[in-house]
Scaffold this motif. Structure first.
Motif, mmCIF file in Angstrom:
data_model
loop_
_atom_site.group_PDB
_atom_site.id
_atom_site.type_symbol
_atom_site.label_atom_id
_atom_site.label_comp_id
_atom_site.label_asym_id
_atom_site.label_seq_id
_atom_site.Cartn_x
_atom_site.Cartn_y
_atom_site.Cartn_z
ATOM 1 N N GLU A 91 -12.772 3.992 -24.063
ATOM 2 C CA GLU A 91 -11.497 4.317 -23.430
ATOM 3 C C GLU A 91 -11.642 5.633 -22.673
ATOM 4 N N ILE A 92 -11.231 5.618 -21.412
ATOM 5 C CA ILE A 92 -11.430 6.774 -20.533
ATOM 6 C C ILE A 92 -10.088 7.424 -20.241
ATOM 7 N N THR A 93 -10.037 8.744 -20.377
ATOM 8 C CA THR A 93 -8.817 9.477 -20.086
ATOM 9 C C THR A 93 -8.684 9.704 -18.583
ATOM 10 N N LYS A 94 -7.512 9.392 -18.038
ATOM 11 C CA LYS A 94 -7.255 9.551 -16.611
ATOM 12 C C LYS A 94 -6.108 10.546 -16.431
ATOM 13 N N THR A 95 -6.393 11.662 -15.763
ATOM 14 C CA THR A 95 -5.368 12.669 -15.481
ATOM 15 C C THR A 95 -5.102 12.698 -13.978
ATOM 16 N N LYS A 96 -4.358 13.692 -13.530
ATOM 17 C CA LYS A 96 -3.976 13.764 -12.125
ATOM 18 C C LYS A 96 -5.185 13.679 -11.188
ATOM 19 N N ASP A 97 -5.050 12.881 -10.125
ATOM 20 C CA ASP A 97 -6.058 12.656 -9.085
ATOM 21 C C ASP A 97 -7.204 11.752 -9.523
ATOM 22 N N ALA A 98 -7.172 11.242 -10.759
ATOM 23 C CA ALA A 98 -8.220 10.320 -11.214
ATOM 24 C C ALA A 98 -8.037 8.953 -10.558
ATOM 25 N N GLU A 99 -9.144 8.286 -10.275
ATOM 26 C CA GLU A 99 -9.107 6.958 -9.654
ATOM 27 C C GLU A 99 -8.873 5.890 -10.724
ATOM 28 N N LEU A 100 -8.028 4.921 -10.409
ATOM 29 C CA LEU A 100 -7.761 3.796 -11.299
ATOM 30 C C LEU A 100 -8.225 2.518 -10.623
ATOM 31 N N MET A 101 -9.058 1.748 -11.305
ATOM 32 C CA MET A 101 -9.586 0.515 -10.739
ATOM 33 C C MET A 101 -8.711 -0.664 -11.157
ATOM 34 N N SER A 102 -8.367 -1.490 -10.193
ATOM 35 C CA SER A 102 -7.593 -2.681 -10.514
ATOM 36 C C SER A 102 -8.423 -3.584 -11.417
ATOM 37 N N GLY A 103 -7.730 -4.227 -12.370
ATOM 38 C CA GLY A 103 -8.428 -5.077 -13.326
ATOM 39 C C GLY A 103 -8.643 -4.394 -14.649
ATOM 40 N N SER A 104 -8.610 -3.053 -14.677
ATOM 41 C CA SER A 104 -8.648 -2.343 -15.953
ATOM 42 C C SER A 104 -7.238 -2.310 -16.514
ATOM 43 N N PHE A 105 -7.073 -1.919 -17.758
ATOM 44 C CA PHE A 105 -5.750 -1.939 -18.361
ATOM 45 C C PHE A 105 -5.492 -0.688 -19.189
ATOM 46 N N GLN B 29 0.837 -1.199 0.000
ATOM 47 C CA GLN B 29 0.000 0.000 0.000
ATOM 48 C C GLN B 29 0.876 1.254 0.000
ATOM 49 N N ASP B 30 0.468 2.250 -0.771
ATOM 50 C CA ASP B 30 1.165 3.535 -0.925
ATOM 51 C C ASP B 30 2.391 3.441 -1.834
ATOM 52 N N ASP B 31 2.642 2.272 -2.452
ATOM 53 C CA ASP B 31 3.701 2.182 -3.462
ATOM 54 C C ASP B 31 3.358 3.094 -4.635
ATOM 55 N N VAL B 32 4.365 3.746 -5.196
ATOM 56 C CA VAL B 32 4.191 4.541 -6.407
ATOM 57 C C VAL B 32 4.644 3.682 -7.585
ATOM 58 N N ILE B 33 3.760 3.497 -8.563
ATOM 59 C CA ILE B 33 4.083 2.653 -9.715
ATOM 60 C C ILE B 33 4.027 3.460 -11.003
ATOM 61 N N LEU B 34 4.756 2.989 -12.004
ATOM 62 C CA LEU B 34 4.746 3.606 -13.330
ATOM 63 C C LEU B 34 3.899 2.727 -14.249
ATOM 64 N N LEU B 35 2.829 3.303 -14.785
ATOM 65 C CA LEU B 35 1.931 2.573 -15.676
ATOM 66 C C LEU B 35 2.157 3.015 -17.115
ATOM 67 N N GLN B 36 2.249 2.028 -18.024
ATOM 68 C CA GLN B 36 2.475 2.304 -19.434
ATOM 69 C C GLN B 36 1.546 1.439 -20.276
ATOM 70 N N THR B 37 1.548 1.672 -21.578
ATOM 71 C CA THR B 37 0.679 0.938 -22.493
ATOM 72 C C THR B 37 0.817 -0.571 -22.298
ATOM 73 N N GLY B 38 -0.336 -1.241 -22.151
ATOM 74 C CA GLY B 38 -0.348 -2.695 -22.020
ATOM 75 C C GLY B 38 -0.348 -3.198 -20.596
ATOM 76 N N ASP B 39 -0.065 -2.331 -19.614
ATOM 77 C CA ASP B 39 -0.038 -2.763 -18.215
ATOM 78 C C ASP B 39 -1.457 -2.944 -17.680
ATOM 79 N N GLN B 40 -1.634 -3.986 -16.876
ATOM 80 C CA GLN B 40 -2.870 -4.111 -16.118
ATOM 81 C C GLN B 40 -2.658 -3.436 -14.776
ATOM 82 N N ILE B 41 -3.644 -2.650 -14.354
ATOM 83 C CA ILE B 41 -3.528 -1.924 -13.093
ATOM 84 C C ILE B 41 -3.646 -2.944 -11.960
ATOM 85 N N PRO B 42 -2.583 -3.118 -11.137
ATOM 86 C CA PRO B 42 -2.510 -4.244 -10.208
ATOM 87 C C PRO B 42 -3.313 -4.075 -8.918
ATOM 88 N N ALA B 43 -3.704 -2.860 -8.584
ATOM 89 C CA ALA B 43 -4.480 -2.596 -7.371
ATOM 90 C C ALA B 43 -5.174 -1.252 -7.555
#
Length: 572
Positions: free
Chosen positions: A155-169, A119-133
């Motif tokens: 396809e939904i655009t996510k900018t700063k402070d947007a919520e990311l749901m695990s299981g989406s990619f 929890q609280d890990d900072v991750i780098l997400l790029q094309t093709g990654d599945q959001i792990p949590a």
């Protein structure tokens, strides 16, 4: 190096969260423990029947009639040993194939298995990654497909402070995000279990059939045993010992004890043999599903052809007299190499000089990307999607290249500035020329598809490329009916089942259409397997009876599949 303001957790903070149990460890009930395997093989209904019969024989002192016991014990031991060995091999392959993601710790980027994130890990997400949590964007911008969660392929655009749901990619873009809910608290825990394995109630057809047999024999055997004993002991006045031994002899012949155990052994052995061939099964029952498949849906790239891609040449349009190579080079200089196509373009066109004002990332819905210079956008993408109403006007220019087996991309200028929120093409484009790419046919492709033909398995080639190109490649690979091809954009709702009957090659397929193809085949009574290696294959793979992923593909496709080809060799 990472953004200077993003340092992530320190090792001490990571250790503290591990102690607190705030780890992204999914609880996977589908993976049996050694104790569960032993218990399930020992405490079976028929073992109980044999135990009762053995106790009765011991009670009357008929020791010579206990010769069936060593066979039952041996079968049980074999079942336990085979499942434990299969578990060991599959566990090793799971470790080999563990999905990793880039995390920032102590200011440095490092690849970490998703189950070791905290929890609280900072991750780098790029094309093709599945959001792990479940996470929140803290820097950058992404386009995310939440279809696995919502059923909508937008396809939904996510900018700063947007919520990311695990299981989406992630479809495109790059961003840093902080994990807010991990492990059992995140949606991915439930999703991964569903994606990796069937539930215990979803047994294979073979197991269901045996269970039905077990049920009826189990019901019949008790009154039959009582009747046989009563006849011998009460009516014929035969002694207790002879009555029990004669009843036991009759009942043992009725009990198919070895059948269920042999089925388990067969599945375990098959899983182990596949494991040695670098094929990982998320569930041993997938062996039988795989054997029942009669229609196999494959993608062109990575399955029929090698996963690598190369630019052969660029050809100018007849109405363009400028320097096409320099324009493409400027495009390539500004576009991130986040897919195989762009990597091939950048490897060929290296001398770009201009810096763009902004870029329009590629999406699987639009099938084009753009670079903005001043008041116009230079586009590269699929001819059908870029040209639209102008397609017939330029078709004769590039279709001959598609017929030769090339993948054709069009380069064009659009009179206006396109953005991610306003990416629809409304005006005509100025066609500059065409980029010709190729994928070499896999050496083993022809023999592989010949084998499927001999086994009575129909092949459906489903690709996002030009149908003429796909058909040519399919023909080179020896796929039956490769000349029966269609542009998927011409198929209307309600026509999918008819299309699947009439055609074997489908080009210009969008992600949501692949799922419709699988459903149409299943509605016709087929058992369907779907192969894939990209984010655009996941929806169809989840719907198919058996899903097969290439390990060289993205992590989301691997997690959504039942079978993973660890060396990405479809011949296995």
């Amino acid at each position: 190096m990472t953004d200077k303001q993003i340092t992530g957790l320190t090792q001490a903070e990571v250790d503290q969260r591990i102690q607190n149990g705030q780890v992204n460890q999914a609880i996977d009930d589908q993976s049996k423990t050694a104790t569960q395997i032993i218990r399930e093989n020992v405490f079976t209904y028929f073992n109980l029947i044999f135990a009762i019969l053995a106790v009765l024989l011991v009670f009357v002192g008929a020791w010579n009639d206990l010769t069936f016991l060593p066979v039952i014990v041996l079968n049980t031991i074999i079942g336990i040993v085979q499942e434990l060995r299969a578990k060991k091999v599959l566990s090793k392959l799971n470790v080999m194939n563990a999905t990793e993601i880039i995390a920032v710790r102590d200011g440095q980027e490092e690849k970490i298995p998703i189950e070791k994130l905290v929890q609280d890990d900072v991750i780098l997400l790029q094309t093709g990654d599945q959001i792990p949590a479940d996470a929140r964007v803290i820097s950058g911008e992404l386009r995310v497909n939440e279809a696995l969660l919502t059923g909508e392929s937008d396809e939904i655009t996510k900018t700063k402070d947007a919520e990311l749901m695990s299981g989406s990619f992630v479809v495109s873009g790059k961003a840093y995000a902080v994990l807010e809910k991990v492990g059992k608290d995140s949606y991915i825990s439930k999703l991964t279990i569903k994606a990796k394995a069937m539930g215990s109630v979803e047994q294979s057809e073979m197991v269901r059939s045996i269970n039905r047999l077990v049920k009826w024999v189990g019901i019949i055997i008790i009154p039959v045993g009582i009747a046989l004993f009563s006849q011998s002991f009460f009516l014929n006045n035969i002694g207790l010992k002879r009555s029990i031994t004669s009843m036991e002899a009759a009942l043992i012949g009725m009990i198919p004890e070895g059948l269920y155990l042999l089925t388990t052994i067969a599945l375990a052995l098959a899983a182990m043999r596949l494991a040695r061939q670098e094929v990982m099964l998320h569930d041993m029952k997938s062996v039988e599903t795989l054997a029942r498949v009669n229609v196999l849906c494959v993608d062109k790239t990575g399955t029929i052809t090698e996963p690598k891609m190369a630019v052969e040449k660029a050809v100018s349009s007849k109405n363009f007299t400028g320097d096409l190579s320099s324009i493409i080079a400027d495009f390539a200089k500004n576009m991130p190499a986040d897919n195989a196509t762009m990597k091939a373009i950048q490897a060929y066109f290296k001398d770009g000089t201009q810096t763009a004002d902004s870029i329009l990332p590629f999406t699987s819905v639009n099938k084009y990307s753009g670079v903005i210079f001043g008041n116009q956008t230079t586009l590269i993408g699929a001819p059908e999607m870029v040209l639209r109403d102008q397609f017939a006007q330029y078709q004769t220019e590039f279709e001959k290249y598609a017929a030769e087996g090339y993948r054709v991309l069009i380069a064009a200028n659009y009179p206006g500035i396109l953005t991610e929120d306003n990416s629809a093409l409304k005006e005509n484009v100025q066609v500059l020329g065409y980029i010709l790419l190729s994928n070499p046919i896999r050496k083993e492709a022809k023999s592989t598809f010949q084998y499927f033909n001999q086994q009575g398995v129909d092949i459906k080639v489903i690709s996002g490329d030009n149908p003429v190109t796909v058909a040519r490649v399919a023909k080179q690979a020896g796929i039956n009916g490769a000349d029966k091809y269609i542009d998927a954009q011409t198929i209307k709702d309600g026509e999918y089942e008819q299309a699947m009957q009439n055609y074997n090659v489908f080009g210009r397929v969008k992600p949501d259409q692949k799922r419709k193809f699988v459903v149409a085949l299943q509605n016709q009574g087929n058992t369907v397997a779907m192969t894939g290696d990209g984010v655009n294959d996941i929806l169809a793979m989840k719907k198919a009876d058996c899903s097969i992923a290439m390990a060289s593909g993205n992590s989301a496709a691997v997690q959504a599949s039942q079978v993973v080809l660890l060396d990405s060799n479809f011949a296995k």
